[in-house]
Design a protein around this motif. Structure first.
Motif, PDB file in Angstrom:
ATOM      1  N   ILE A 243     -19.290  25.800  73.179  1.00  0.00           N
ATOM      2  CA  ILE A 243     -19.964  27.311  73.148  1.00  0.00           C
ATOM      3  C   ILE A 243     -21.442  27.335  73.085  1.00  0.00           C
ATOM      4  CG2 ILE A 243     -20.252  29.213  71.488  1.00  0.00           C
ATOM      5  CD1 ILE A 243     -17.377  28.893  70.640  1.00  0.00           C
ATOM      6  N   TYR A 244     -22.222  26.309  71.939  1.00  0.00           N
ATOM      7  CA  TYR A 244     -23.532  26.118  72.107  1.00  0.00           C
ATOM      8  C   TYR A 244     -23.860  25.770  73.382  1.00  0.00           C
ATOM      9  CZ  TYR A 244     -23.867  27.408  67.090  1.00  0.00           C
ATOM     10  OH  TYR A 244     -23.898  28.057  66.024  1.00  0.00           O
ATOM     11  N   MET A 245     -23.390  24.871  73.871  1.00  0.00           N
ATOM     12  CA  MET A 245     -24.112  24.409  75.254  1.00  0.00           C
ATOM     13  C   MET A 245     -24.151  25.417  76.372  1.00  0.00           C
ATOM     14  SD  MET A 245     -24.905  21.249  75.199  1.00  0.00           S
ATOM     15  CE  MET A 245     -25.447  21.250  76.673  1.00  0.00           C
ATOM     16  N   LYS A 246     -23.100  26.695  76.262  1.00  0.00           N
ATOM     17  CA  LYS A 246     -23.249  27.651  77.150  1.00  0.00           C
ATOM     18  C   LYS A 246     -24.610  28.572  76.858  1.00  0.00           C
ATOM     19  CE  LYS A 246     -18.347  27.856  78.254  1.00  0.00           C
ATOM     20  NZ  LYS A 246     -16.925  28.745  78.020  1.00  0.00           N
ATOM     21  N   LEU A 247     -24.444  28.641  75.542  1.00  0.00           N
ATOM     22  CA  LEU A 247     -25.679  29.388  75.012  1.00  0.00           C
ATOM     23  C   LEU A 247     -27.035  28.804  75.391  1.00  0.00           C
ATOM     24  CD1 LEU A 247     -24.230  30.244  71.469  1.00  0.00           C
ATOM     25  CD2 LEU A 247     -24.767  32.057  73.231  1.00  0.00           C
ATOM     26  N   PHE A 248     -26.950  27.673  75.315  1.00  0.00           N
ATOM     27  CA  PHE A 248     -28.353  26.865  75.638  1.00  0.00           C
ATOM     28  C   PHE A 248     -28.706  26.771  76.934  1.00  0.00           C
ATOM     29  CE2 PHE A 248     -27.409  23.394  72.054  1.00  0.00           C
ATOM     30  CZ  PHE A 248     -27.616  24.132  70.984  1.00  0.00           C
ATOM     31  N   THR A 249     -27.890  26.599  78.000  1.00  0.00           N
ATOM     32  CA  THR A 249     -28.028  26.783  79.408  1.00  0.00           C
ATOM     33  C   THR A 249     -28.303  28.217  79.716  1.00  0.00           C
ATOM     34  OG1 THR A 249     -25.635  26.883  79.680  1.00  0.00           O
ATOM     35  CG2 THR A 249     -26.567  24.561  79.995  1.00  0.00           C
ATOM     36  N   GLY A 250     -27.660  29.172  78.922  1.00  0.00           N
ATOM     37  CA  GLY A 250     -27.767  30.724  79.255  1.00  0.00           C
ATOM     38  C   GLY A 250     -29.153  31.255  78.784  1.00  0.00           C
ATOM     39  N   SER A 251     -29.757  30.441  77.753  1.00  0.00           N
ATOM     40  CA  SER A 251     -31.151  31.027  77.206  1.00  0.00           C
ATOM     41  C   SER A 251     -32.167  30.938  78.431  1.00  0.00           C
ATOM     42  CB  SER A 251     -31.320  30.195  75.933  1.00  0.00           C
ATOM     43  OG  SER A 251     -31.788  28.896  76.376  1.00  0.00           O
ATOM     44  N   GLN A 252     -33.252  31.439  78.146  1.00  0.00           N
ATOM     45  CA  GLN A 252     -34.720  31.223  79.073  1.00  0.00           C
ATOM     46  C   GLN A 252     -35.192  30.070  78.804  1.00  0.00           C
ATOM     47  OE1 GLN A 252     -37.254  34.605  78.073  1.00  0.00           O
ATOM     48  NE2 GLN A 252     -36.847  34.356  75.828  1.00  0.00           N
ATOM     49  N   TYR A 253     -34.900  29.090  78.055  1.00  0.00           N
ATOM     50  CA  TYR A 253     -35.439  27.828  77.852  1.00  0.00           C
ATOM     51  C   TYR A 253     -34.721  26.632  78.263  1.00  0.00           C
ATOM     52  CZ  TYR A 253     -38.051  31.128  74.552  1.00  0.00           C
ATOM     53  OH  TYR A 253     -38.550  32.171  74.021  1.00  0.00           O
ATOM     54  N   SER A 254     -35.629  25.905  78.849  1.00  0.00           N
ATOM     55  CA  SER A 254     -34.762  24.718  79.077  1.00  0.00           C
ATOM     56  C   SER A 254     -34.549  23.745  77.776  1.00  0.00           C
ATOM     57  CB  SER A 254     -35.607  23.671  80.129  1.00  0.00           C
ATOM     58  OG  SER A 254     -36.829  23.063  79.166  1.00  0.00           O
ATOM     59  N   LEU A 255     -33.489  22.747  77.947  1.00  0.00           N
ATOM     60  CA  LEU A 255     -32.990  21.819  76.923  1.00  0.00           C
ATOM     61  C   LEU A 255     -34.243  21.226  76.098  1.00  0.00           C
ATOM     62  CD1 LEU A 255     -29.764  20.475  78.254  1.00  0.00           C
ATOM     63  CD2 LEU A 255     -30.104  22.426  76.686  1.00  0.00           C
ATOM     64  N   LYS A 256     -35.113  20.813  76.907  1.00  0.00           N
ATOM     65  CA  LYS A 256     -36.273  19.838  76.449  1.00  0.00           C
ATOM     66  C   LYS A 256     -37.059  21.048  75.697  1.00  0.00           C
ATOM     67  CE  LYS A 256     -36.144  16.246  79.977  1.00  0.00           C
ATOM     68  NZ  LYS A 256     -36.857  15.417  81.157  1.00  0.00           N
TER      69      LYS A 256
ATOM     70  N   THR B  94     -18.999  12.554  67.555  1.00  0.00           N
ATOM     71  CA  THR B  94     -20.037  11.955  66.813  1.00  0.00           C
ATOM     72  C   THR B  94     -20.753  12.694  65.612  1.00  0.00           C
ATOM     73  OG1 THR B  94     -20.622  10.719  69.062  1.00  0.00           O
ATOM     74  CG2 THR B  94     -22.299  10.799  67.300  1.00  0.00           C
ATOM     75  N   LEU B  95     -20.642  13.866  65.672  1.00  0.00           N
ATOM     76  CA  LEU B  95     -21.204  14.846  64.994  1.00  0.00           C
ATOM     77  C   LEU B  95     -20.396  15.232  63.869  1.00  0.00           C
ATOM     78  CD1 LEU B  95     -23.905  16.780  67.034  1.00  0.00           C
ATOM     79  CD2 LEU B  95     -24.322  14.892  65.667  1.00  0.00           C
ATOM     80  N   GLY B  96     -18.967  15.189  64.109  1.00  0.00           N
ATOM     81  CA  GLY B  96     -17.825  15.591  63.335  1.00  0.00           C
ATOM     82  C   GLY B  96     -17.538  17.314  63.365  1.00  0.00           C
ATOM     83  N   ILE B  97     -18.043  17.899  64.595  1.00  0.00           N
ATOM     84  CA  ILE B  97     -17.715  19.332  64.653  1.00  0.00           C
ATOM     85  C   ILE B  97     -16.809  19.447  65.718  1.00  0.00           C
ATOM     86  CG2 ILE B  97     -20.197  19.757  63.678  1.00  0.00           C
ATOM     87  CD1 ILE B  97     -21.007  20.302  66.588  1.00  0.00           C
ATOM     88  N   SER B  98     -16.192  20.488  66.095  1.00  0.00           N
ATOM     89  CA  SER B  98     -15.202  20.709  66.970  1.00  0.00           C
ATOM     90  C   SER B  98     -15.933  20.759  68.253  1.00  0.00           C
ATOM     91  CB  SER B  98     -14.496  22.129  66.764  1.00  0.00           C
ATOM     92  OG  SER B  98     -13.742  22.462  68.013  1.00  0.00           O
ATOM     93  N   ARG B  99     -14.927  20.238  69.326  1.00  0.00           N
ATOM     94  CA  ARG B  99     -15.472  20.288  70.710  1.00  0.00           C
ATOM     95  C   ARG B  99     -15.702  21.594  71.228  1.00  0.00           C
ATOM     96  NH1 ARG B  99     -11.262  18.733  75.307  1.00  0.00           N
ATOM     97  NH2 ARG B  99     -10.539  20.490  74.246  1.00  0.00           N
ATOM     98  N   ASN B 100     -14.840  22.627  70.831  1.00  0.00           N
ATOM     99  CA  ASN B 100     -14.995  23.844  71.226  1.00  0.00           C
ATOM    100  C   ASN B 100     -16.378  24.350  70.779  1.00  0.00           C
ATOM    101  OD1 ASN B 100     -12.621  24.132  72.611  1.00  0.00           O
ATOM    102  ND2 ASN B 100     -11.460  24.753  70.792  1.00  0.00           N
TER     103      ASN B 100
END
Length: 517
Positions: free
Chosen positions: A39-52, A29-35
């Motif tokens: 990576i960014y989803m791992k960083l988001f979930t590994g951060s101290q903040y929730s996605l919201k 949808t965004l025209g970027i690599s699935r990999n």
């Protein structure tokens, strides 16, 4: 040089993930690599903040949190995108493969992508064409045909009657080169004439004609194996192609020709709306002018005009036209009669077939100028068509030896037969032939007289004919009686009397019997 992912893209990744999108779909949808998304989803979930909570961050704060991660190499990516422009133009040519172009790309690129990434980037760039990939057609493979749902009209000049006419549309799906022709009906004869016109217009023959399930083209529609009309199948055989009707209830199979019909409404029907035509010829002449303009319009999807695409790509893949146009055929069943002829009911005439087929059931294939007789798919006779009612058209090769002999009967034939037996036989035959209004009766009697030489010899027959001529009774039965009773051997009565030695002395006052004829 590498770029960091834009903070807005980061927020979009998070939003789509919360909406239930997979990482693959987010990347597409965004025209970027699935990999990269992974990576960014791992960083988001590994951060101290929730996605919201991350969605509430401003752009600068979000950029600071994830500033160390990069996406693609712009120079390398641009190099690939430029190469894809040439690849996409080549998609029209039969035999195209991505592997061939990837191998060329590897030789040209400084830092080439892997083959998997090569395909991924191509599909991403031309994602709109991915969904309709099945609609891309090989050049020269098919010609789609259909009749438009809306009709045009001509006016009868004498009565003023408005006559609705059908509009036939054909399209070569690779180049979208279109043909349009008006005709009176959708019947078999008009369909064949329109298809012939289309093939002549294209100057070649595709491998298959894809027709709608018209009654004049398809006898019985089927999702898997349609039954093609016999004449239409014969037309395809003449032009060395096949008929391939679309599946029933599958409009996607004929979407291209449906679209061509819709465009013909815009480019041909609309400009003709205020014109009046008094004949099909006049209407088709104007259609051809508008059709030429339509085929020379820019085809936005392929960034070229249809005529150019046809001339540069598709034309070379069409098979050549046959030396002669197809003639519409009809069919009749007929049994071979005892005399060795089949009765052709449309003209009420008779055509010979080889005598060995007497009593057999045959099928007559006929056109305006030709008659063909078939027995179990094998042609056993071919004749030029004769429109004269009640005529017998004969090929002497079809006759038995007896029939061939009788077929040669004519006055000259009997004169030739009589000449060797003597001048009186010839004179007798000539008199017999001219004494009958119906020649076949004279032929039979003349043959009977000539055949008497077999039993009595030529000399006796000649003498018998002489006596019959002197008695003005030159008939077969009379000549036969003369020979049977040996009257040809006796002299005439008066000649006998004059030739016999008389006991009365000769005297000028005495007359003989010959004076009393």
């Amino acid at each position: 040089m590498a770029n960091t992912l834009d903070p807005m893209d980061l927020k979009q990744i998070i939003s789509l993930h919360l909406d239930g999108f997979s990482n693959r779909k987010i990347g597409s949808t965004l025209g970027i690599s699935r990999n990269t998304v992974n990576i960014y989803m791992k960083l988001f979930t590994g951060s101290q903040y929730s996605l919201k909570e991350l969605l509430l961050f401003d752009n600068s704060a979000l950029s600071e949190l994830f500033s160390s991660h990069t996406t693609l190499d712009v120079e390398r990516h641009n190099e690939l995108m430029l190469y894809f422009e040439g690849v996409n133009k080549a998609r029209n040519h039969p035999g195209f493969t991505f592997l061939y172009h990837y191998q060329q790309y590897v030789q040209l690129a400084k830092d080439p992508y892997s083959y998997t990434q090569f395909l991924e980037h191509y599909r991403r760039k031309y994602s709109k064409e991915k969904g309709s990939m099945k609609l891309e057609h090989e050049a020269g493979k098919e010609m789609f045909i259909d009749f438009a749902g809306k009709k045009l009209h001509i006016v009868n000049k004498e009565t003023g009657e408005i006559i609705a006419v059908e509009v036939f549309v054909a399209i070569l799906p690779n180049s979208h080169y279109t043909y349009v022709q008006a005709c009176l009906t959708q019947k078999r004869g008009d369909l064949i004439a329109c298809c012939t016109g289309a093939l002549n217009f294209y100057g070649g023959v595709p491998k298959a004609i894809v027709s709608d399930n018209l009654k004049s083209a398809v006898t019985r529609a089927s999702k898997y194996e349609a039954e093609i009309n016999r004449t239409f199948k014969d037309f395809a055989r003449h032009y060395n192609c096949v008929i391939n009707p679309p599946r029933g209830y599958a409009p996607q199979d004929k979407a291209l020709v449906e679209n061509a019909v819709h465009l013909s409404y815009q480019r041909i029907y609309y400009p003709l709306r205020e014109m009046t035509f008094f004949s099909l010829e006049d209407l088709n002449r104007e259609i051809r002018k508008l059709l030429s303009a339509y085929n020379n319009l820019l085809f936005k999807r392929k960034e070229a005009i249809r005529t150019e695409l046809y001339q540069s790509v598709e034309r070379q893949y069409l098979k050549p036209l046959p030396s002669s146009s197809y003639e519409l055929k009809d069919y009749r069943k007929a049994k071979v009669q005892k005399m060795g002829y089949v009765y052709f009911s449309p003209d009420k005439s008779y055509y010979s077939v080889p005598y060995r087929y007497i009593g057999k059931e045959t099928c007559i294939h006929y056109t305006k100028g030709m008659i063909e007789v078939y027995f179990y798919q094998e042609r056993i006779a071919l004749h030029p068509r004769n429109g004269a009612k009640g005529s017998y058209i004969t090929n002497t090769e079809h006759l038995s030896s007896t029939h061939k002999f009788y077929s040669d009967w004519n006055p000259e034939f009997f004169k030739r037969k009589a000449t060797p037996h003597g001048p009186y036989v010839l004179s007798c035959i000539e008199k017999i032939l001219t004494s009958h209004d119906y020649p076949e009766i004279g032929y039979k009697r003349a043959m009977g007289v000539i055949q008497l030489h077999k039993a009595y010899g030529s000399d006796r027959l000649n003498n018998a004919c002489k006596r019959a001529l002197e008695g003005e009774a030159s008939s077969y039965q009379h000549i036969k009686n003369i020979l049977k009773n040996n009257m040809d051997r006796a002299s005439l009565f008066y000649q006998d009397l004059e030739q016999t030695t008389n006991h009365i002395p000769v005297h000028p006052n005495i007359r003989g019997a010959s004076a009393y004829k």
